[in-house]
Design a protein around this motif. Structure first.
Motif, short mmCIF file in Angstrom:
data_model
loop_
_atom_site.label_atom_id
_atom_site.label_comp_id
_atom_site.label_asym_id
_atom_site.label_seq_id
_atom_site.Cartn_x
_atom_site.Cartn_y
_atom_site.Cartn_z
N GLU A 104 0.82 -1.20 0.00
CA GLU A 104 0.00 0.00 0.00
C GLU A 104 0.86 1.26 0.00
O GLU A 104 0.57 2.22 -0.71
CB GLU A 104 -0.95 0.01 1.21
N GLU A 105 1.94 1.25 0.79
CA GLU A 105 2.85 2.40 0.82
C GLU A 105 3.54 2.59 -0.53
O GLU A 105 3.70 3.72 -1.00
CB GLU A 105 3.90 2.22 1.92
N VAL A 159 2.43 1.65 -3.51
CA VAL A 159 1.45 2.13 -4.48
C VAL A 159 1.19 3.63 -4.27
O VAL A 159 1.12 4.40 -5.23
CB VAL A 159 0.14 1.31 -4.40
N ALA A 160 1.08 4.06 -3.01
CA ALA A 160 0.85 5.47 -2.72
C ALA A 160 2.04 6.31 -3.16
O ALA A 160 1.87 7.41 -3.72
CB ALA A 160 0.58 5.67 -1.23
N LEU A 161 3.26 5.82 -2.93
CA LEU A 161 4.46 6.55 -3.36
C LEU A 161 4.52 6.64 -4.87
O LEU A 161 4.79 7.71 -5.43
CB LEU A 161 5.71 5.85 -2.82
N ALA A 162 4.22 5.55 -5.56
CA ALA A 162 4.22 5.56 -7.03
C ALA A 162 3.18 6.54 -7.55
O ALA A 162 3.44 7.29 -8.51
CB ALA A 162 3.95 4.16 -7.56
N ALA A 163 2.01 6.58 -6.93
CA ALA A 163 0.96 7.51 -7.36
C ALA A 163 1.40 8.95 -7.14
O ALA A 163 1.14 9.82 -7.98
CB ALA A 163 -0.34 7.22 -6.60
N ALA A 164 2.07 9.23 -6.03
CA ALA A 164 2.55 10.58 -5.75
C ALA A 164 3.61 11.01 -6.77
O ALA A 164 3.59 12.15 -7.25
CB ALA A 164 3.12 10.67 -4.33
N ILE A 165 4.50 10.10 -7.13
CA ILE A 165 5.53 10.41 -8.13
C ILE A 165 4.86 10.65 -9.48
O ILE A 165 5.19 11.60 -10.20
CB ILE A 165 6.57 9.27 -8.22
#
Length: 79
Positions: free
Chosen positions: A45-46, A48-54
Motif C-alpha cells: 500500500e505504501e 502504491v501510494a508513493l508511485a501515485a505521488a511520483i
C-alpha cells in the motif's frame, strides 16, 4: 551499516525479546534486527501510494511514445 541504541526499555520487554530470540535459536541482537527490518519494510500500500505521488508530480510527455516510434520509423528529421 548504522547502529542504534534504545534506552529505557522495561526489563519485562527485554526478557520477552530474549525468550523469543532463544525460542528461534537466535541472538537477541539478530532477533531485534530482523524485527526492525520487517517493521521498516515498505508495504504494498505504501509503495502504491508513493508511485501515485511520483506519477502525479510527473509531467506527461508532449507526444505519446507510439508517435515518437512512428516518427523514427518514418525517418522524420526531428524525431
Amino acid at each position: 551499516m548504522g547502529s542504534i541504541l534504545v534506552r529505557n526499555l522495561d526489563d519485562d520487554v527485554i526478557a520477552r525479546l530474549k525468550l523469543k530470540a532463544e525460542q528461534r535459536g537466535m541472538s537477541l541482537e539478530g532477533f531485534v534486527r530482523e524485527r526492525l527490518t520487517e517493521t521498516a519494510a515498505v508495504s504494498r500500500e505504501e509503495f502504491v501510494a508513493l508511485a501515485a505521488a511520483i506519477r502525479a508530480r510527473s509531467r506527461p510527455a508532449a507526444m505519446p511514445a507510439d508517435a515518437d516510434i512512428r516518427a523514427v520509423r518514418e525517418g522524420e528529421p526531428d524525431a
